[in-house]
Write an enzyme that holds these catalytic residues in place. Sequence first.
Site: not given
Ligand SMILES: Cc1cc2nc3c(=O)[nH]c(=O)nc-3n(C[C@H](O)[C@H](O)[C@H](O)COP(=O)(O)OP(=O)(O)OC[C@H]3O[C@@H](n4cnc5c(N)ncnc54)[C@H](O)[C@@H]3O)c2cc1C
Length: 362
Positions: A117, A120, A152, A233
């Site tokens: 998928q 991100s 992933s 999801e």
């Molecule tokens: C094990 C694992 C598997 C994954 N697999 C996939 C995959 O297959 N495909 C894919 O596309 N993605 C995948 N992801 C990514 C996942 O979808 C993102 O990590 C997630 O959406 C958060 O985005 P970010 O890591 O960019 O964090 P950010 O968006 O940068 O957030 C950082 C912190 O800020 C907080 N934050 C951000 N905006 C706000 C707001 N408006 N209000 C309050 N708090 C906020 C968040 O809660 C977090 O604590 C995976 C992640 C993990 C851990």
Amino acid sequence: MRVDEFRTGLRAWLDEHDLRPVHDGGLDGELAQLSRVRRALFEAGWMRRGWPEHAGGLGGPVILRAVLGEEVMARNLADPGLYTLIEVLAPTLIRYGSPDAVAFVPTLLAGEETWCQGFSEPGAGSDLAALSTRAVRDGDAWVIEGQKVWTSLAQFAERCVLLARTGGPGHRGISAFLMDMDSPGITVRPIKTMHGRDEFAEVFLDGVRVPAARMLGAEGQGWEIAMSILPDERSSCFWQRITYLYTRLDRLLAEAPAASERQIGEAYLDLHAVRSRSRLTQHRRDRGETLGAETSIDKVLLATAEQCLYDTAREALPGVVEYGSSSWQEEYLYSRAATIYGGTAEIQRNIIAKRLLSLGDE
Ligand SMILES: Cc1cc2nc3c(=O)[nH]c(=O)nc-3n(C[C@H](O)[C@H](O)[C@H](O)COP(=O)(O)OP(=O)(O)OC[C@H]3O[C@@H](n4cnc5c(N)ncnc54)[C@H](O)[C@@H]3O)c2cc1C
């Protein structure tokens, strides 16, 4: 086929066909085991129940898929995360995909392929609508440039459900594609998780050509497609994971008979809460209802229950997470991701506050 008839027949079949894991751990072994389980269940017809006929299924109630997942997890035949990926991606692909794209679904059901998928990006996680990977039309193909992250299983995947920008800024400019992962111009660089596995990856896209027939839905419909995938999801794929967590609670009771009633009681109550909620969701999906923002409740409950269970294991089995070599350590570390993947806990709470409780902006 009725649920009780399906379950009784399936249990008898699983008693006769030994599908217990033969691998020695590791992601490669778990993927091979998943393929083995899926292939056997597909050939016997169990894996095809509840999926539409034009996608390689045998039709019947959607809830049969949850029953199958539950029986597979109760016997620990496959890793729950790997098993559930099909429930995240395939329903939306069937809803929006061209016949060319839907033709790939049977390969997933039969365990022949793995999909990933590609949502991100380094600059777009919670704020997914900010994604900057671009797709530009060139004759009968779209040419993709950009980067994905945290994808992933990208290094194992044959296909990727990809979001890319075909228009202007914001969610209206996004389209979705089913991209072949062996296309020229794709570089996959695995990333190790803190529980020690190359489970996700960075994916670099450099002039990747995706045939126009592999666009899912219409140009600019990518956000709608993402909003169809995310509720799956965040909810419907959890039923089997919850069964798996119950097997872990049983294991904890066996390994820590002296654990206090308070410790075990809290873990049990959280699990019971998410199972009750998930049961409702499974039935809503079975009735053909569209899932939406309310699935953020399932996601919060699941993440809470999973982390509580492993916190309880850490407390009741002192040192097992910090110094142990058993799977408790790995599972504890992975449970921390439950409040991140599929949208973080903060984002789910924002959705609940804004969309379900009308509490205004955060
Ligand atoms: C094990 C694992 C598997 C994954 N697999 C996939 C995959 O297959 N495909 C894919 O596309 N993605 C995948 N992801 C990514 C996942 O979808 C993102 O990590 C997630 O959406 C958060 O985005 P970010 O890591 O960019 O964090 P950010 O968006 O940068 O957030 C950082 C912190 O800020 C907080 N934050 C951000 N905006 C706000 C707001 N408006 N209000 C309050 N708090 C906020 C968040 O809660 C977090 O604590 C995976 C992640 C993990 C851990």
